[in-house]
Write a protein that holds these residues in place. Sequence first.
Motif, short mmCIF file in Angstrom:
data_model
loop_
_atom_site.label_atom_id
_atom_site.label_comp_id
_atom_site.label_asym_id
_atom_site.label_seq_id
_atom_site.Cartn_x
_atom_site.Cartn_y
_atom_site.Cartn_z
N UNK A 22 -0.23 51.65 101.46
CA UNK A 22 0.90 52.22 100.74
C UNK A 22 0.46 52.61 99.33
N UNK A 23 1.25 53.47 98.70
CA UNK A 23 1.06 53.76 97.29
C UNK A 23 2.42 53.89 96.62
N UNK A 24 2.42 53.83 95.30
CA UNK A 24 3.65 54.02 94.53
C UNK A 24 3.34 54.86 93.31
N UNK A 25 4.38 55.44 92.73
CA UNK A 25 4.21 56.27 91.55
C UNK A 25 5.51 56.28 90.75
N UNK A 26 5.41 56.73 89.51
CA UNK A 26 6.57 56.87 88.63
C UNK A 26 7.11 58.28 88.77
N UNK A 27 8.34 58.40 89.28
CA UNK A 27 8.93 59.73 89.42
C UNK A 27 9.35 60.25 88.04
N UNK A 28 9.54 61.56 87.97
CA UNK A 28 9.93 62.18 86.71
C UNK A 28 10.33 63.63 86.94
N UNK A 29 10.49 64.36 85.86
CA UNK A 29 10.96 65.73 85.98
C UNK A 29 9.91 66.74 86.37
N UNK A 30 8.65 66.36 86.36
CA UNK A 30 7.59 67.32 86.63
C UNK A 30 6.51 66.64 87.45
#
Length: 202
Positions: free
Chosen positions: A116-124
């Motif tokens: 699995x992986x994760x990330x910080x979502x945002x506007x771009x």
Amino acid sequence: VTLLSNIGATTVTRGQSTTFTLRVTAAAEADLSGALALANNDSGEDPYNINFTAKVVPVPPITIIDDGETGFVASNGFSNWTGGYRGDFHYAANGNGSQTAAWNFTEIANGQYKVWTTWKTGGSRPSNAPYTISDDLGALATVRLDQNQEPNDLTADGANWEELGTYDVLGNELHVVLSNDADHRWVIADAVRIERLGDVVV
């Protein structure tokens, strides 16, 4: 102690060699020793005893590498920022794939792993961030994920995770590499989580 692969040749001459593989398992952490008795036609060396020792340690079912921790390596195009899993993440502008971030799981037991992986979502964010999964023998798959969307396949260990697949891992290494070959900035490199499900199915 079991014989995982049988002896390759039963006749060898001076200077030649052959191989076989043992598997040692235990119900708990243990230091083991023993001897193998190989029958042969040398009256002075029948049987021929091979002494061995082995250390059995628990296999951690779950391992996480966060950006900035041991096992994480990024090229100069990835910069550090606050937020994300364990308080930080790396980001890079989209490009031709020359910028990479890698999570390197080494000295792990061979077996079947879910990744699995994760990330910080945002506007771009890119809609096609490419993650390449490989073991010591080569690439296993490339999976593209939409980082505009919140990871939602698993909630565990203080984060939401997106699944990259299940893979048979050989060579005691598992690598996940994210490149900036994507359709939009910013490509986010945060953390990778692996879980050992069992032995490789042969």
